[in-house]
Design a protein around this motif. Structure first.
Motif, PDB file in Angstrom:
ATOM      1  N   MET A   1      36.643 -13.150 -12.628  1.00 52.39           N
ATOM      2  CA  MET A   1      35.701 -12.244 -13.278  1.00 52.39           C
ATOM      3  C   MET A   1      34.963 -11.398 -12.240  1.00 52.39           C
ATOM      4  O   MET A   1      34.667 -10.219 -12.456  1.00 52.39           O
ATOM      5  CB  MET A   1      34.710 -13.045 -14.106  1.00 52.39           C
ATOM      6  CG  MET A   1      33.728 -12.195 -14.907  1.00 52.39           C
ATOM      7  SD  MET A   1      32.489 -13.205 -15.747  1.00 52.39           S
ATOM      8  CE  MET A   1      31.478 -13.721 -14.351  1.00 52.39           C
ATOM      9  N   LEU A   2      34.668 -12.000 -11.082  1.00 55.00           N
ATOM     10  CA  LEU A   2      33.979 -11.283 -10.009  1.00 55.00           C
ATOM     11  C   LEU A   2      34.942 -10.470  -9.148  1.00 55.00           C
ATOM     12  O   LEU A   2      34.532  -9.875  -8.142  1.00 55.00           O
ATOM     13  CB  LEU A   2      33.216 -12.269  -9.129  1.00 55.00           C
ATOM     14  CG  LEU A   2      32.078 -13.041  -9.814  1.00 55.00           C
ATOM     15  CD1 LEU A   2      31.490 -14.069  -8.865  1.00 55.00           C
ATOM     16  CD2 LEU A   2      30.996 -12.080 -10.301  1.00 55.00           C
ATOM     17  N   SER A   3      36.236 -10.488  -9.515  1.00 55.77           N
ATOM     18  CA  SER A   3      37.274  -9.739  -8.800  1.00 55.77           C
ATOM     19  C   SER A   3      37.407 -10.185  -7.342  1.00 55.77           C
ATOM     20  O   SER A   3      37.595  -9.375  -6.434  1.00 55.77           O
ATOM     21  CB  SER A   3      36.986  -8.229  -8.856  1.00 55.77           C
ATOM     22  OG  SER A   3      38.132  -7.504  -8.450  1.00 55.77           O
TER      23      SER A   3
ATOM     24  N   ILE B   1      37.170 -27.085 -12.118  1.00 63.48           N
ATOM     25  CA  ILE B   1      37.833 -26.285 -11.077  1.00 63.48           C
ATOM     26  C   ILE B   1      38.416 -25.018 -11.691  1.00 63.48           C
ATOM     27  O   ILE B   1      38.296 -23.923 -11.132  1.00 63.48           O
ATOM     28  CB  ILE B   1      38.933 -27.113 -10.384  1.00 63.48           C
ATOM     29  CG1 ILE B   1      38.313 -28.333  -9.691  1.00 63.48           C
ATOM     30  CG2 ILE B   1      39.684 -26.264  -9.373  1.00 63.48           C
ATOM     31  CD1 ILE B   1      39.334 -29.306  -9.142  1.00 63.48           C
ATOM     32  N   LYS B   2      39.037 -25.177 -12.853  1.00 58.30           N
ATOM     33  CA  LYS B   2      39.627 -24.018 -13.512  1.00 58.30           C
ATOM     34  C   LYS B   2      38.556 -22.999 -13.883  1.00 58.30           C
ATOM     35  O   LYS B   2      38.752 -21.788 -13.731  1.00 58.30           O
ATOM     36  CB  LYS B   2      40.390 -24.456 -14.754  1.00 58.30           C
ATOM     37  CG  LYS B   2      41.152 -23.318 -15.430  1.00 58.30           C
ATOM     38  CD  LYS B   2      41.922 -23.802 -16.633  1.00 58.30           C
ATOM     39  CE  LYS B   2      42.623 -22.636 -17.329  1.00 58.30           C
ATOM     40  NZ  LYS B   2      43.336 -23.056 -18.545  1.00 58.30           N
ATOM     41  N   SER B   3      37.387 -23.459 -14.342  1.00 62.89           N
ATOM     42  CA  SER B   3      36.312 -22.522 -14.703  1.00 62.89           C
ATOM     43  C   SER B   3      35.825 -21.781 -13.463  1.00 62.89           C
ATOM     44  O   SER B   3      35.451 -20.604 -13.539  1.00 62.89           O
ATOM     45  CB  SER B   3      35.157 -23.273 -15.364  1.00 62.89           C
ATOM     46  OG  SER B   3      34.530 -24.153 -14.449  1.00 62.89           O
ATOM     47  N   GLU B   4      35.824 -22.459 -12.302  1.00 59.05           N
ATOM     48  CA  GLU B   4      35.438 -21.788 -11.054  1.00 59.05           C
ATOM     49  C   GLU B   4      36.435 -20.687 -10.711  1.00 59.05           C
ATOM     50  O   GLU B   4      36.057 -19.587 -10.315  1.00 59.05           O
ATOM     51  CB  GLU B   4      35.365 -22.799  -9.916  1.00 59.05           C
ATOM     52  CG  GLU B   4      34.929 -22.201  -8.592  1.00 59.05           C
ATOM     53  CD  GLU B   4      34.917 -23.215  -7.467  1.00 59.05           C
ATOM     54  OE1 GLU B   4      35.285 -22.853  -6.335  1.00 59.05           O
ATOM     55  OE2 GLU B   4      34.544 -24.374  -7.729  1.00 59.05           O
ATOM     56  N   TYR B   5      37.741 -20.983 -10.871  1.00 57.32           N
ATOM     57  CA  TYR B   5      38.760 -19.967 -10.620  1.00 57.32           C
ATOM     58  C   TYR B   5      38.584 -18.775 -11.556  1.00 57.32           C
ATOM     59  O   TYR B   5      38.742 -17.616 -11.155  1.00 57.32           O
ATOM     60  CB  TYR B   5      40.157 -20.565 -10.803  1.00 57.32           C
ATOM     61  CG  TYR B   5      40.589 -21.529  -9.712  1.00 57.32           C
ATOM     62  CD1 TYR B   5      39.832 -21.712  -8.569  1.00 57.32           C
ATOM     63  CD2 TYR B   5      41.768 -22.251  -9.838  1.00 57.32           C
ATOM     64  CE1 TYR B   5      40.225 -22.587  -7.576  1.00 57.32           C
ATOM     65  CE2 TYR B   5      42.184 -23.135  -8.846  1.00 57.32           C
ATOM     66  CZ  TYR B   5      41.398 -23.302  -7.724  1.00 57.32           C
ATOM     67  OH  TYR B   5      41.797 -24.174  -6.743  1.00 57.32           O
ATOM     68  N   GLU B   6      38.260 -19.067 -12.805  1.00 57.46           N
ATOM     69  CA  GLU B   6      38.087 -17.987 -13.785  1.00 57.46           C
ATOM     70  C   GLU B   6      36.867 -17.137 -13.437  1.00 57.46           C
ATOM     71  O   GLU B   6      36.869 -15.916 -13.631  1.00 57.46           O
ATOM     72  CB  GLU B   6      37.966 -18.578 -15.189  1.00 57.46           C
ATOM     73  CG  GLU B   6      39.276 -19.167 -15.696  1.00 57.46           C
ATOM     74  CD  GLU B   6      39.124 -19.936 -16.986  1.00 57.46           C
ATOM     75  OE1 GLU B   6      37.962 -20.254 -17.342  1.00 57.46           O
ATOM     76  OE2 GLU B   6      40.155 -20.234 -17.629  1.00 57.46           O
TER      77      GLU B   6
ATOM     78  N   VAL C   1      29.153 -16.420  -4.637  1.00 56.89           N
ATOM     79  CA  VAL C   1      29.231 -16.339  -6.098  1.00 56.89           C
ATOM     80  C   VAL C   1      27.830 -16.345  -6.700  1.00 56.89           C
ATOM     81  O   VAL C   1      27.518 -15.569  -7.621  1.00 56.89           O
ATOM     82  CB  VAL C   1      30.071 -17.507  -6.650  1.00 56.89           C
ATOM     83  CG1 VAL C   1      29.920 -17.607  -8.171  1.00 56.89           C
ATOM     84  CG2 VAL C   1      31.531 -17.328  -6.278  1.00 56.89           C
ATOM     85  N   GLN C   2      26.951 -17.201  -6.181  1.00 59.11           N
ATOM     86  CA  GLN C   2      25.582 -17.271  -6.691  1.00 59.11           C
ATOM     87  C   GLN C   2      24.859 -15.943  -6.489  1.00 59.11           C
ATOM     88  O   GLN C   2      24.134 -15.468  -7.379  1.00 59.11           O
ATOM     89  CB  GLN C   2      24.829 -18.406  -5.990  1.00 59.11           C
ATOM     90  CG  GLN C   2      23.421 -18.627  -6.517  1.00 59.11           C
ATOM     91  CD  GLN C   2      22.732 -19.800  -5.829  1.00 59.11           C
ATOM     92  OE1 GLN C   2      23.345 -20.512  -5.053  1.00 59.11           O
ATOM     93  NE2 GLN C   2      21.465 -19.989  -6.110  1.00 59.11           N
ATOM     94  N   ASN C   3      25.055 -15.314  -5.309  1.00 60.97           N
ATOM     95  CA  ASN C   3      24.411 -14.021  -5.049  1.00 60.97           C
ATOM     96  C   ASN C   3      24.924 -12.944  -5.996  1.00 60.97           C
ATOM     97  O   ASN C   3      24.149 -12.096  -6.454  1.00 60.97           O
ATOM     98  CB  ASN C   3      24.649 -13.600  -3.601  1.00 60.97           C
ATOM     99  CG  ASN C   3      23.896 -14.463  -2.611  1.00 60.97           C
ATOM    100  OD1 ASN C   3      22.955 -15.180  -2.972  1.00 60.97           O
ATOM    101  ND2 ASN C   3      24.300 -14.409  -1.343  1.00 60.97           N
ATOM    102  N   ARG C   4      26.224 -12.994  -6.290  1.00 62.06           N
ATOM    103  CA  ARG C   4      26.780 -11.993  -7.205  1.00 62.06           C
ATOM    104  C   ARG C   4      26.243 -12.201  -8.630  1.00 62.06           C
ATOM    105  O   ARG C   4      25.998 -11.238  -9.363  1.00 62.06           O
ATOM    106  CB  ARG C   4      28.306 -12.083  -7.201  1.00 62.06           C
ATOM    107  CG  ARG C   4      28.986 -11.548  -5.943  1.00 62.06           C
ATOM    108  CD  ARG C   4      29.025 -10.020  -5.913  1.00 62.06           C
ATOM    109  NE  ARG C   4      29.722  -9.468  -7.060  1.00 62.06           N
ATOM    110  CZ  ARG C   4      31.048  -9.319  -7.154  1.00 62.06           C
ATOM    111  NH1 ARG C   4      31.817  -9.686  -6.133  1.00 62.06           N
ATOM    112  NH2 ARG C   4      31.586  -8.797  -8.227  1.00 62.06           N
ATOM    113  N   GLN C   5      26.074 -13.469  -9.024  1.00 57.97           N
ATOM    114  CA  GLN C   5      25.592 -13.753 -10.374  1.00 57.97           C
ATOM    115  C   GLN C   5      24.100 -13.452 -10.527  1.00 57.97           C
ATOM    116  O   GLN C   5      23.633 -13.137 -11.628  1.00 57.97           O
ATOM    117  CB  GLN C   5      25.849 -15.222 -10.722  1.00 57.97           C
ATOM    118  CG  GLN C   5      27.316 -15.551 -10.987  1.00 57.97           C
ATOM    119  CD  GLN C   5      27.499 -17.007 -11.370  1.00 57.97           C
ATOM    120  OE1 GLN C   5      27.170 -17.902 -10.591  1.00 57.97           O
ATOM    121  NE2 GLN C   5      28.023 -17.242 -12.564  1.00 57.97           N
TER     122      GLN C   5
END
Length: 738
Positions: A517-519, A508-513, A535-539
């Protein structure tokens, strides 16, 4: 209802009978009897025969007949009429009712004998008890007994006291199969013993007999009576609570002597009436809720101890009733802890009492509990002295409930992390932190995850904490920022639920991070499923055959009144956190959605460039609090770099914004009033028309509003938007013909 007559003969009999009545009230009663007689055969018209039968039966209209029957004034005559109505309602025919009224001289049965036995006593509430509905007696009496009850009421001459309560008590005692002669003697003894007791207390005394039949089998009516008389004589309180105490004590199996001793002991304190009521309320609460098996004498002694040591506090009395059995702590020790709490905690210590109860349940000793009370109070005074109740609530909700290894400092460390969330919405702050602690998340891990939430969410304001020593002297102040509370609450709620469902804190913490990162500072603008897609589309920003939709939302938001778009209100809804359906619809219709948040012009231009890197957009949505000539992105409206306005034409072209939209694409403004003035207005919509001449349409509202849903054509492509206002308050800029 008006009497309907059948023929002149019936009319003559009716007029003759009515003329003998001596008041309007009596005439109304006679009319009811005529009306009932007419209805007895289903024919609403009163025949001559029926009218004659009523006239013959109603000899009570003659004064001599009243005297013979013992009926002296209009209220008693009304009572007889009310009795007739009750008998008709219970299935008597009109003829039966009239015949019974015409033959009042019958031998009284058990019930009427009881009432006649009370006839010489002084009790009344302005004779309203004469109108007591007779239907409540049907389960105990037959028709003749009901009639005899009427007879007894008619002969009763009562002037002072509580008649209704007496009749209710008599009815209940008869239902409990108490001998009628004993009921007469009991009532006479009560009136004799309480001759100087105010009428309202005498009324409450008789009212208490209504529940006698609910007491354990074998309960002595004489013992019960003695206790009730003692309450009426000794106790100042005019509430029902002391009488209820007697009932509960009897239910618990307490003897008459125990109850009388408790009553006398409390009366001897000379308490003010309000305090006396509170003491009895404490006794009732304890007996009603407690399963401890502690003796009545011990409970009374502890309540008196609370009163004399700590001053009366209703919360202590209620907390006393939460004393659990089998914890190994005595009631005396538990009471000592409760008395300590208000002196240590100050203000309203209810949550400190809960704290005591939880420690008691966990098996801590009296000395350990008092020590924890002192330590917690000292730390609170140093941290947030103005928020004692909130901190005690948090402490009592988690400490040692499922985490016996937690220390006071651990709890307060967690509380300090969620402090502002708890202030804004206590339920979520306490609920989320308790879930995390009870899931085995360490204090250090909670501090880390809260740090991630704080850093993810945009800043809402600054917090200045005053640091004081134990004496209250201010030693220093600390200033720090705190995040948007709405984001924090949503993330805490989601975090707690996901942890409970078995997800790891690390994932969960890595998702928040990643969001940071994606602002993306407002992940609560959409559901978790939508968030995952965005998030997937941005990555993986690559063309994949789907049309592209770029949505740029503001970093800044504030709550608005849902009924008045554009108007700020502290209790409102954040303007851009209610559009999840729009994101969902775009994804389901096959759009590749690229979502960005911008806090200034530079971030706005960068978002457009990044979003259109792989292909031009078929749809561009620009959101932000707006006016006719501006779209606010950041939190400083007066900072030109944080506002998209009419002066930015050159910058928009220099940053190649026109190249980001495909030919025939649509531009939608989710921004209030940006279309004001329509074609002739100096507005944001017309600015974007200059920037995007290739756009098939540009839609903007002319007034404060918010978007409700997108409009799609048959091919699933967006052609417009439906706002919360009518279409006449929407400006759609179409291409300029060449």
């Amino acid at each position: 209802m008006p009497i309907t007559l059948d023929g002149q003969r019936a009319a003559k009999i009716y007029v003759r009978t009515a003329s003998k009545t001596d008041s309007a009230e009596t005439k109304q009663s006679v009319d009811k009897i005529f009306d009932s007689m007419a209805a007895s055969d289903g024919n609403p018209k009163l025949s001559a025969q029926e009218a004659h039968a009523v006239e013959k039966a109603l000899t009570l209209v003659d004064q001599s007949s009243r005297e013979r029957l013992g009926i002296y004034d209009a209220p008693e005559a009304e009572a007889i009429s009310a009795g007739i109505d009750a008998m008709l309602a219970e299935g008597f025919s009109p003829n039966e009712a009239v015949r019974l009224i015409n033959s009042l001289a019958v031998d009284p049965n058990n019930l009427s004998r009881v009432l006649l036995g009370l006839g010489g006593l002084d009790f009344s509430d302005n004779k309203s008890f004469l109108l007591l509905p007779l239907s409540c007696l049907v389960e105990h009496l037959d028709k003749r007994e009901i009639f005899s009850f009427l007879c007894a009421i008619a002969k009763l001459n009562a002037e002072d006291g509580g008649g209704t309560a007496v009749y209710a008590a008599v009815r209940e005692l008869l239902s409990a199969q108490i001998d009628p002669d004993k009921i007469i003697n009991l009532c006479q003894r009560i009136f004799e013993s309480t001759r100087d007791v105010p009428a309202d207390k005498k009324y409450k005394l008789f009212n208490s007999f209504v529940r006698f039949s609910h007491l354990p089998a074998g309960t002595s009516i004489d013992d019960y009576t003695d206790c009730l008389i003692e309450v009426a004589i000794l106790i100042k309180s005019n509430t029902n609570i002391p009488y209820i105490f007697v009932e509960y004590a009897m239910e618990k199996g307490c003897s008459k002597s125990e109850i009388l001793r408790a009553l006398k002991q409390i009366a001897s304190l000379g308490l003010p009436q309000n305090d006396e009521e509170a003491v009895f309320r404490g006794l009732v609460d304890f007996y009603f809720n407690s399963k401890s098996g502690v003796s009545l004498a011990n409970i009374v002694n502890n309540i008196i101890k609370i009163y004399q040591t700590a001053g009366l506090n209703d919360h202590i009395l209620l907390a006393l009733s939460c004393f659990p059995a089998g914890t190994g702590m005595s009631l005396d020790d538990y009471t000592d802890c409760l008395i300590q709490a208000p002196g240590i905690t100050g203000s309203d210590p209810w949550y400190a009492y809960e704290f005591v109860a939880h420690l008691n349940e966990a098996g801590f000793t009296k000395n350990q509990i008092i020590q924890d009370l002192k330590e917690t109070s000292q730390v609170i005074n140093i941290l947030y002295s103005a928020e004692k109740d909130e901190i005690w609530q948090f402490m009592s909700s988690i400490k040692f409930k499922n985490n016996p290894g937690l220390t006071v400092d651990d709890c307060l460390s967690v509380y300090s992390q969620f402090y502002w969330v708890a202030r804004y919405n206590q339920r979520f702050g306490f609920w989320a932190s308790s879930k995390l602690l009870n899931a085995g998340i360490s204090v250090k891990e909670i501090e880390d995850i809260w740090g991630a939430i704080r850093s993810l969410s945009p800043v809402q304001g600054t917090l200045t904490a005053t640091i004081s020593d134990a004496s209250g002297r201010v030693t220093s102040t600390e200033t720090s920022t705190y995040p948007v509370i709405a984001v924090s609450i949503d993330l805490l709620s989601e975090l707690a639920n996901r942890i409970e469902q078995g997800e790891t804190l690390a994932s969960i913490k890595s998702e928040y991070e990643l969001l940071k990162m994606l602002s993306i500072s407002w992940p609560n603008r959409f559901s978790r499923e939508v968030r995952s897609e965005l998030v997937q589309n941005r990555q993986n920003n690559q063309a994949d055959g789907r049309p592209l939709a770029i949505l740029i939302y503001p970093k800044h938001d504030f709550p608005q009144d849902p009924q008045k778009p554009g108007e700020y209100t502290s209790g409102g809804v954040y303007a851009f956190t209610r559009e999840n359906d729009i994101f969902q619809d775009l994804i389901q219709r096959g759009y590749r959605v690229m979502y960005y948040e911008a806090g200034n012009e530079a971030e706005f231009y960068a978002s457009l460039r990044d979003g259109s890197r792989a292909q031009r957009a078929s749809l561009l949505i620009v959101a932000g609090h707006g006016t006719i000539d501006s779209v606010q992105l950041g939190n400083d409206y007066f900072n030109e770099e944080q506002v998209l306005d009419l002066s930015d034409t050159v910058e928009l072209r220099r940053n190649k914004v026109p190249d980001t939209l495909a030919a025939g694409g649509a531009v939608l403004l989710f921004s209030c009033s940006t279309g004001e003035g329509k074609e002739s207005g100096q507005n944001i919509a017309n600015l974007l028309r200059k920037i995007f001449p290739q756009a098939a349409s540009i839609a903007a509202p002319t007034v404060p509003t918010h978007p409700e849903e997108l409009i799609f054509n048959e091919q699933g492509r967006v052609t417009g938007v439906k706002y919360s206002v009518g279409p006449d308050q929407v400006y759609e800029s179409l291409p300029i013909p060449r």
